[in-house]
Design an enzyme around this catalytic site. Structure first.
Site, mmCIF file in Angstrom:
data_model
loop_
_atom_site.group_PDB
_atom_site.id
_atom_site.type_symbol
_atom_site.label_atom_id
_atom_site.label_comp_id
_atom_site.label_asym_id
_atom_site.label_seq_id
_atom_site.Cartn_x
_atom_site.Cartn_y
_atom_site.Cartn_z
ATOM 1 N N SER A 24 0.834 -1.215 0.000
ATOM 2 C CA SER A 24 0.000 0.000 0.000
ATOM 3 C C SER A 24 0.868 1.264 0.000
ATOM 4 O O SER A 24 0.598 2.224 -0.733
ATOM 5 C CB SER A 24 -0.890 0.028 1.249
ATOM 6 O OG SER A 24 -1.819 -1.016 1.214
ATOM 7 N N ARG A 26 -13.742 -7.325 -10.740
ATOM 8 C CA ARG A 26 -13.910 -6.624 -9.455
ATOM 9 C C ARG A 26 -14.768 -5.363 -9.571
ATOM 10 O O ARG A 26 -14.789 -4.715 -10.613
ATOM 11 C CB ARG A 26 -12.523 -6.308 -8.863
ATOM 12 C CG ARG A 26 -11.777 -7.616 -8.589
ATOM 13 C CD ARG A 26 -10.451 -7.392 -7.931
ATOM 14 N NE ARG A 26 -10.597 -6.896 -6.582
ATOM 15 C CZ ARG A 26 -9.572 -6.557 -5.822
ATOM 16 N NH1 ARG A 26 -8.336 -6.652 -6.290
ATOM 17 N NH2 ARG A 26 -9.770 -6.127 -4.597
ATOM 18 N N ASP A 86 -6.728 -8.018 4.612
ATOM 19 C CA ASP A 86 -5.981 -8.906 3.703
ATOM 20 C C ASP A 86 -5.424 -10.136 4.414
ATOM 21 O O ASP A 86 -4.865 -11.029 3.774
ATOM 22 C CB ASP A 86 -4.819 -8.138 3.062
ATOM 23 C CG ASP A 86 -5.317 -7.072 2.109
ATOM 24 O OD1 ASP A 86 -6.439 -7.216 1.587
ATOM 25 O OD2 ASP A 86 -4.591 -6.085 1.892
ATOM 26 N N ARG A 144 -12.606 -14.645 -1.606
ATOM 27 C CA ARG A 144 -11.711 -15.306 -0.640
ATOM 28 C C ARG A 144 -12.453 -16.186 0.363
ATOM 29 O O ARG A 144 -11.840 -17.082 0.938
ATOM 30 C CB ARG A 144 -10.840 -14.264 0.080
ATOM 31 C CG ARG A 144 -9.762 -13.727 -0.836
ATOM 32 C CD ARG A 144 -8.825 -12.752 -0.172
ATOM 33 N NE ARG A 144 -7.736 -12.433 -1.095
ATOM 34 C CZ ARG A 144 -6.952 -11.370 -0.997
ATOM 35 N NH1 ARG A 144 -7.122 -10.512 -0.020
ATOM 36 N NH2 ARG A 144 -6.000 -11.177 -1.873
ATOM 37 N N ARG A 172 -2.734 -14.191 -2.218
ATOM 38 C CA ARG A 172 -2.850 -14.525 -0.785
ATOM 39 C C ARG A 172 -3.451 -15.915 -0.572
ATOM 40 O O ARG A 172 -3.227 -16.536 0.455
ATOM 41 C CB ARG A 172 -3.651 -13.451 -0.054
ATOM 42 C CG ARG A 172 -2.969 -12.075 -0.148
ATOM 43 C CD ARG A 172 -3.411 -11.122 0.919
ATOM 44 N NE ARG A 172 -3.160 -9.741 0.516
ATOM 45 C CZ ARG A 172 -1.987 -9.131 0.582
ATOM 46 N NH1 ARG A 172 -0.928 -9.767 1.027
ATOM 47 N NH2 ARG A 172 -1.846 -7.880 0.196
HETATM 48 C C1 S3P Z 1 -5.635 -1.317 0.152
HETATM 49 C C2 S3P Z 1 -6.882 -1.361 0.724
HETATM 50 C C3 S3P Z 1 -7.638 -2.601 0.925
HETATM 51 C C4 S3P Z 1 -6.750 -3.833 0.812
HETATM 52 C C5 S3P Z 1 -5.834 -3.745 -0.376
HETATM 53 C C6 S3P Z 1 -4.932 -2.539 -0.255
HETATM 54 C C7 S3P Z 1 -4.963 -0.015 -0.033
HETATM 55 O O1 S3P Z 1 -8.651 -2.708 -0.052
HETATM 56 O O2 S3P Z 1 -7.544 -4.986 0.738
HETATM 57 O O3 S3P Z 1 -5.036 -4.916 -0.502
HETATM 58 O O4 S3P Z 1 -3.747 0.011 -0.296
HETATM 59 O O5 S3P Z 1 -5.642 1.009 0.085
HETATM 60 P P1 S3P Z 1 -10.113 -2.044 0.133
HETATM 61 O O6 S3P Z 1 -9.980 -0.596 0.098
HETATM 62 O O7 S3P Z 1 -10.897 -2.556 -1.046
HETATM 63 O O8 S3P Z 1 -10.614 -2.578 1.441
#
Ligand code: S3P
Length: 450
Positions: free
Chosen positions: A30, A130, A327, A358, A402
């Site tokens: 992130s 998605r 995650d 998942r 994952r």
């Molecule tokens: C992320 C937010 C999450 C996470 C993803 C990374 C990010 O997703 O699942 O792997 O970097 O902002 P969501 O915003 O869909 O919950």
């Protein structure tokens, strides 16, 4: 799902002795995406140390180059990004291919919504499934024009222009949607206000501050958060040290917990309080995780973790903790399969729209490994007598990194080996996963067992 052909990318994990050693996991995914994006929006040169060189992040690097920033990698592994300031991106001359990355896709949709040109996006089969309307709808409300496949899905095109600020309540707790809107707000005159029902990872807010912008965050009595950003602020280049990804550390932490006799130290792990839910949960289940050397780097909390194996007990995981470990559920399901008693995990509808569904993918693979569970619309209930599950399964990963890593962790500790159909997907977030765990004593082979 219990026996299947070896495919060129399949990987098998087999029962292993204790894991021992000191490692560091690759950089936070992130933070890495955001470092490249903010570096490209700031005036001057941003140096990034510890960038995750996984496929997802490399897609963002490539996209930022296509949007006119200079992005290079030094021979010492540091990355340099030179931007021209907020509002100075250039029209890309090709489709931005976001591969498997929902984060890259959604953040960049927000970014280009205020740019006076059309950007075309595509991705892999997983990304094309998605939901993107969660980003498109508020961006359209701000004034962007978006043409997509049905239900807002990829591929899509965004024609950006001068946007209107928005006062928006997120229908789902999503850091990606919040970040997309903050990026759209950056070059939008006026005050954008976003309310999130529950706090989600705040790397975008932290990085905005790190680059010199003012962003206000207010906690509400009901547990929601309001984030306010006045547009058209200047960002100044600022160096970034990316901590190890707690979501990658999760696999090693669970493996060391469930493999008797293990003692593993992970250095330099990101411990942002909005990301540490898995560690808190494992400790509640009886895990032995010691956190030391806590410090702050580029606005983010970082520390070292020492994990020794331990006996786990099933618990009811509070659903409101989900955003801080969203995650990590796949590997937590694996831990739950080793925990004596019942582990109840609910409030997880979002897991159905990740790189794969998942809940369904994990339920199918866990059952194939001999785990007793009930699949609910919004979670799983997993029951175990505390003994290692049978394993011996061939698991389809459905383009989900994952899922692959979770079942390889299962294979290290189950009675019989576990094979995942495609280990290449791990490159998206955790390049070197197998060799890192081999270095601690993990046993893996390519292909299915003979
Ligand atoms: C992320 C937010 C999450 C996470 C993803 C990374 C990010 O997703 O699942 O792997 O970097 O902002 P969501 O915003 O869909 O919950």
């Amino acid at each position: 799902m219990t026996s299947a052909p070896a495919s060129s990318g399949s990987v098998t994990a087999q029962r292993t002795g204790p894991l021992k050693g000191v490692i560091s996991v690759p950089g936070d995914k992130s933070i890495s995406h955001r470092a490249l994006i903010f570096g490209a929006l700031a005036t001057g040169n941003t140096r990034i140390t510890g960038l995750l060189e996984g496929e997802d992040v490399l897609r963002t690097a490539d996209a930022m180059r296509n949007l006119g920033a200079r992005v290079t990698r030094d021979t010492d592994g540091c990355w340099q990004v030179t931007g021209n300031g907020v509002g100075a991106l250039a029209e890309p001359d090709r489709v931005l291919d976001m591969g498997n990355s929902g984060t890259a896709a959604r953040l960049l949709m927000g970014l280009v919504a205020s740019c006076p040109f059309t950007t075309f996006f595509s991705g892999d089969a997983s990304l094309h499934r998605r939901p993107m309307a969660r980003v498109s709808l508020p961006l359209e409300e701000m004034g962007a024009r978006i043409t997509s496949r049905s239900n807002g899905r990829f591929p899509l095109a965004i024609t950006g222009r001068q946007l209107m600020p928005i006062d928006y309540e997120l229908p789902v707790a999503s850091a990606q949607v919040k970040s997309a809107l903050l990026l759209a707000a950056l070059d939008t005159a006026g005050l954008t206000r976003i309310t999130e029902p529950r706090p989600t990872r705040d790397h975008t807010e932290n990085m905005l501050r790190h680059f010199g912008a003012k962003v206000t965050v207010t906690e509400q009595r009901d547990g929601s958060r309001v984030i306010e950003l006045a547009g058209q602020q200047e960002l100044r280049a600022a160096d970034i040290i990316v901590p190890g990804d707690p979501s990658s550390a999760a696999f090693v932490v669970v493996a060391a917990t469930i493999l008797p006799g293990s003692d593993v130290t992970l250095t330099n792990v990101g411990l942002n309080p909005l990301r540490d839910g898995l560690f808190e949960t494992l400790i509640e289940m009886g895990a032995d995780i010691e956190v030391t050397n806590i410090r702050e780097q580029a606005g983010e909390k970082v520390g070292d973790l020492r994990v020794k194996s331990s006996v786990l007990s099933g618990i009811e995981v509070p659903p409101e903790r989900a955003p801080s470990m969203i995650d990590e559920y796949p590997v937590l399901f694996v831990a739950a399969a080793f925990a004596k008693g019942k582990t109840v995990l609910r409030g997880l509808r979002e897991l159905r729209v990740k790189e794969s569904d998942r809940l369904a993918t994990m339920a199918t693979g866990l059952r194939a490994c001999g785990v007793t569970l009930e699949e609910l619309e919004d979670g799983l209930i997993i029951e175990s007598d505390g003994a290692a599950p049978a394993g011996g399964a061939y698991v389809e990963t459905l383009l989900d990194h994952r899922i692959a890593m979770s079942f390889l962790v299962m294979g290290l500790a189950a009675e019989s080996s576990v094979t995942v159909d495609d280990g290449r997907v791990m490159e998206t977030s955790f390049p070197g996963f197998v060799s890192l765990l081999r270095g601690l004593g993990g046993k893996f082979s390519n292909g299915s067992p003979a």
